[in-house]
Design a protein around this motif. Structure first.
Motif, PDB file in Angstrom:
ATOM      1  N   ARG A 147       0.837  -1.207   0.000  1.00 16.50           N
ATOM      2  CA  ARG A 147       0.000   0.000   0.000  1.00 16.50           C
ATOM      3  C   ARG A 147       0.872   1.257   0.000  1.00 16.50           C
ATOM      4  NH1 ARG A 147      -2.459  -0.677   4.623  1.00 16.50           N
ATOM      5  NH2 ARG A 147      -3.664  -2.391   3.797  1.00 16.50           N
ATOM      6  N   SER A 148       1.928   1.269   0.815  1.00 18.00           N
ATOM      7  CA  SER A 148       2.777   2.463   0.904  1.00 18.00           C
ATOM      8  C   SER A 148       3.532   2.733  -0.392  1.00 18.00           C
ATOM      9  CB  SER A 148       3.756   2.347   2.072  1.00 18.00           C
ATOM     10  OG  SER A 148       4.788   1.436   1.777  1.00 18.00           O
ATOM     11  N   LEU A 149       3.759   1.682  -1.180  1.00 18.69           N
ATOM     12  CA  LEU A 149       4.462   1.828  -2.457  1.00 18.69           C
ATOM     13  C   LEU A 149       3.506   1.866  -3.645  1.00 18.69           C
ATOM     14  CD1 LEU A 149       7.339  -0.729  -1.782  1.00 18.69           C
ATOM     15  CD2 LEU A 149       7.502   1.769  -1.682  1.00 18.69           C
ATOM     16  N   ALA A 150       2.203   1.800  -3.360  1.00 22.95           N
ATOM     17  CA  ALA A 150       1.168   1.783  -4.406  1.00 22.95           C
ATOM     18  C   ALA A 150       1.381   0.638  -5.393  1.00 22.95           C
ATOM     19  CB  ALA A 150       1.107   3.124  -5.129  1.00 22.95           C
ATOM     20  N   LEU A 151       1.637  -0.566  -4.836  1.00 22.00           N
ATOM     21  CA  LEU A 151       1.837  -1.761  -5.659  1.00 22.00           C
ATOM     22  C   LEU A 151       0.708  -2.747  -5.414  1.00 22.00           C
ATOM     23  CD1 LEU A 151       5.654  -2.386  -5.106  1.00 22.00           C
ATOM     24  CD2 LEU A 151       4.559  -1.401  -7.118  1.00 22.00           C
ATOM     25  N   ASP A 152       0.365  -3.506  -6.461  1.00 22.69           N
ATOM     26  CA  ASP A 152      -0.644  -4.551  -6.298  1.00 22.69           C
ATOM     27  C   ASP A 152       0.018  -5.805  -5.720  1.00 22.69           C
ATOM     28  OD1 ASP A 152       0.548  -6.047  -8.402  1.00 22.69           O
ATOM     29  OD2 ASP A 152      -0.661  -4.996  -9.881  1.00 22.69           O
ATOM     30  N   ASP A 153      -0.812  -6.781  -5.383  1.00 26.09           N
ATOM     31  CA  ASP A 153      -0.312  -7.990  -4.713  1.00 26.09           C
ATOM     32  C   ASP A 153       0.751  -8.722  -5.516  1.00 26.09           C
ATOM     33  OD1 ASP A 153      -1.920  -7.522  -2.535  1.00 26.09           O
ATOM     34  OD2 ASP A 153      -3.489  -8.919  -3.153  1.00 26.09           O
ATOM     35  N   SER A 154       0.525  -8.905  -6.813  1.00 26.27           N
ATOM     36  CA  SER A 154       1.494  -9.671  -7.601  1.00 26.27           C
ATOM     37  C   SER A 154       2.817  -8.903  -7.741  1.00 26.27           C
ATOM     38  CB  SER A 154       0.923 -10.029  -8.972  1.00 26.27           C
ATOM     39  OG  SER A 154       0.620  -8.864  -9.708  1.00 26.27           O
ATOM     40  N   SER A 155       2.755  -7.590  -7.856  1.00 28.65           N
ATOM     41  CA  SER A 155       3.989  -6.799  -7.981  1.00 28.65           C
ATOM     42  C   SER A 155       4.813  -6.851  -6.700  1.00 28.65           C
ATOM     43  CB  SER A 155       3.662  -5.346  -8.320  1.00 28.65           C
ATOM     44  OG  SER A 155       3.044  -5.254  -9.571  1.00 28.65           O
ATOM     45  N   ILE A 156       4.145  -6.750  -5.542  1.00 30.53           N
ATOM     46  CA  ILE A 156       4.896  -6.769  -4.285  1.00 30.53           C
ATOM     47  C   ILE A 156       5.499  -8.146  -4.047  1.00 30.53           C
ATOM     48  CG2 ILE A 156       3.020  -7.339  -2.677  1.00 30.53           C
ATOM     49  CD1 ILE A 156       5.740  -4.739  -2.000  1.00 30.53           C
ATOM     50  N   VAL A 157       4.795  -9.192  -4.451  1.00 29.22           N
ATOM     51  CA  VAL A 157       5.336 -10.552  -4.282  1.00 29.22           C
ATOM     52  C   VAL A 157       6.602 -10.718  -5.110  1.00 29.22           C
ATOM     53  CG1 VAL A 157       4.899 -12.997  -4.767  1.00 29.22           C
ATOM     54  CG2 VAL A 157       3.161 -11.623  -3.589  1.00 29.22           C
ATOM     55  N   ARG A 158       6.576 -10.276  -6.365  1.00 33.33           N
ATOM     56  CA  ARG A 158       7.769 -10.389  -7.219  1.00 33.33           C
ATOM     57  C   ARG A 158       8.931  -9.573  -6.638  1.00 33.33           C
ATOM     58  NH1 ARG A 158       3.955  -9.766 -11.272  1.00 33.33           N
ATOM     59  NH2 ARG A 158       4.563  -7.598 -11.596  1.00 33.33           N
ATOM     60  N   LEU A 159       8.640  -8.367  -6.184  1.00 35.01           N
ATOM     61  CA  LEU A 159       9.671  -7.512  -5.599  1.00 35.01           C
ATOM     62  C   LEU A 159      10.264  -8.163  -4.354  1.00 35.01           C
ATOM     63  CD1 LEU A 159      11.204  -4.849  -5.267  1.00 35.01           C
ATOM     64  CD2 LEU A 159       9.178  -3.928  -4.138  1.00 35.01           C
ATOM     65  N   LEU A 160       9.422  -8.671  -3.487  1.00 34.66           N
ATOM     66  CA  LEU A 160       9.918  -9.305  -2.262  1.00 34.66           C
ATOM     67  C   LEU A 160      10.656 -10.602  -2.547  1.00 34.66           C
ATOM     68  CD1 LEU A 160       6.937  -8.534   0.108  1.00 34.66           C
ATOM     69  CD2 LEU A 160       9.220  -7.476   0.128  1.00 34.66           C
ATOM     70  N   ASP A 161      10.227 -11.327  -3.576  1.00 35.70           N
ATOM     71  CA  ASP A 161      10.975 -12.524  -3.988  1.00 35.70           C
ATOM     72  C   ASP A 161      12.407 -12.135  -4.339  1.00 35.70           C
ATOM     73  OD1 ASP A 161       8.794 -14.212  -3.647  1.00 35.70           O
ATOM     74  OD2 ASP A 161       8.317 -14.316  -5.800  1.00 35.70           O
ATOM     75  N   THR A 162      12.564 -11.058  -5.076  1.00 37.62           N
ATOM     76  CA  THR A 162      13.894 -10.577  -5.475  1.00 37.62           C
ATOM     77  C   THR A 162      14.707 -10.179  -4.257  1.00 37.62           C
ATOM     78  OG1 THR A 162      13.081  -9.815  -7.618  1.00 37.62           O
ATOM     79  CG2 THR A 162      15.131  -8.826  -6.820  1.00 37.62           C
ATOM     80  N   LEU A 163      14.110  -9.372  -3.368  1.00 36.23           N
ATOM     81  CA  LEU A 163      14.833  -8.911  -2.181  1.00 36.23           C
ATOM     82  C   LEU A 163      15.189 -10.068  -1.255  1.00 36.23           C
ATOM     83  CD1 LEU A 163      12.806  -5.653  -1.411  1.00 36.23           C
ATOM     84  CD2 LEU A 163      15.103  -5.827  -2.419  1.00 36.23           C
ATOM     85  N   GLN A 164      14.320 -11.059  -1.182  1.00 33.56           N
ATOM     86  CA  GLN A 164      14.609 -12.223  -0.341  1.00 33.56           C
ATOM     87  C   GLN A 164      15.720 -13.067  -0.974  1.00 33.56           C
ATOM     88  OE1 GLN A 164      11.148 -14.540   0.695  1.00 33.56           O
ATOM     89  NE2 GLN A 164      12.124 -15.224   2.575  1.00 33.56           N
ATOM     90  N   ARG A 165      15.675 -13.244  -2.278  1.00 32.43           N
ATOM     91  CA  ARG A 165      16.716 -13.996  -2.988  1.00 32.43           C
ATOM     92  C   ARG A 165      18.084 -13.338  -2.809  1.00 32.43           C
ATOM     93  NH1 ARG A 165      13.639 -14.711  -7.110  1.00 32.43           N
ATOM     94  NH2 ARG A 165      14.287 -12.827  -8.189  1.00 32.43           N
ATOM     95  N   GLU A 166      18.096 -12.006  -2.750  1.00 38.71           N
ATOM     96  CA  GLU A 166      19.345 -11.266  -2.562  1.00 38.71           C
ATOM     97  C   GLU A 166      19.780 -11.214  -1.097  1.00 38.71           C
ATOM     98  OE1 GLU A 166      18.774  -7.483  -4.466  1.00 38.71           O
ATOM     99  OE2 GLU A 166      18.552  -8.405  -6.434  1.00 38.71           O
ATOM    100  N   GLY A 167      18.986 -11.802  -0.220  1.00 34.57           N
ATOM    101  CA  GLY A 167      19.355 -11.878   1.193  1.00 34.57           C
ATOM    102  C   GLY A 167      19.135 -10.586   1.958  1.00 34.57           C
ATOM    103  N   LEU A 168      18.250  -9.730   1.474  1.00 35.33           N
ATOM    104  CA  LEU A 168      18.037  -8.424   2.102  1.00 35.33           C
ATOM    105  C   LEU A 168      16.808  -8.390   3.006  1.00 35.33           C
ATOM    106  CD1 LEU A 168      18.828  -6.265  -1.050  1.00 35.33           C
ATOM    107  CD2 LEU A 168      20.361  -6.789   0.869  1.00 35.33           C
ATOM    108  N   VAL A 169      15.845  -9.277   2.746  1.00 34.37           N
ATOM    109  CA  VAL A 169      14.569  -9.264   3.459  1.00 34.37           C
ATOM    110  C   VAL A 169      14.162 -10.692   3.800  1.00 34.37           C
ATOM    111  CG1 VAL A 169      12.091  -8.791   3.163  1.00 34.37           C
ATOM    112  CG2 VAL A 169      13.757  -7.157   2.320  1.00 34.37           C
ATOM    113  N   ASP A 170      13.541 -10.847   4.962  1.00 36.52           N
ATOM    114  CA  ASP A 170      12.917 -12.115   5.358  1.00 36.52           C
ATOM    115  C   ASP A 170      11.417 -11.875   5.484  1.00 36.52           C
ATOM    116  OD1 ASP A 170      15.048 -13.899   5.617  1.00 36.52           O
ATOM    117  OD2 ASP A 170      15.455 -13.284   7.676  1.00 36.52           O
TER     118      ASP A 170
END
Length: 123
Positions: free
Chosen positions: A31-54
């Motif tokens: 919501r804070s980034l104005a992203l839909d569910d599928s976009s945030i999932v892809r973004l978080l998948d990337t950040l998690q793969r890079e070891g930045l977010v859990d």
């Protein structure tokens, strides 16, 4: 942010998470980034793969709560240092009064845009 391997799409959520007073639910970040569910999932998948977010289960197991990893915290500290240096250079020579006026104008513009968006959503 290129030296850190980040794009605006990846560093902005990291800053949002770092500045949040508590671990943030995935939906709140979207919501804070104005992203839909599928976009945030892809973004978080990337950040998690890079070891930045859990992503962890919240009290409600259906809710995913986001945490910066130690590597994510280090990356945010580096991003903050670079952004402060850029801010200092860009704003050099401007008075506090000028900066305050610019900030008020930009906030007013953002408020008006948010009103328009709400009106569009309401029909």
């Amino acid at each position: 942010m290129q030296p850190f391997g980040l794009t605006q799409a990846t560093w902005l959520p990291l800053l949002q998470l770092a500045r949040a007073p508590a671990p943030m639910p995935q939906k709140d970040l979207a919501r804070s980034l104005a992203l839909d569910d599928s976009s945030i999932v892809r973004l978080l998948d990337t950040l998690q793969r890079e070891g930045l977010v859990d992503r962890r289960e919240g009290q409600d197991r259906r809710v995913k709560v986001l945490h910066l990893t130690p590597s994510g915290k280090t990356t945010v500290a580096s991003v903050e240092a670079v952004s402060q240096a850029v801010r200092k250079r860009v704003l050099a020579g401007l008075s506090d009064e000028d900066i305050g006026a610019a900030q008020r104008v930009l906030e007013r513009i953002l408020d008006e845009l948010a009103k328009l968006e709400r009106e569009d959503e309401d029909g």
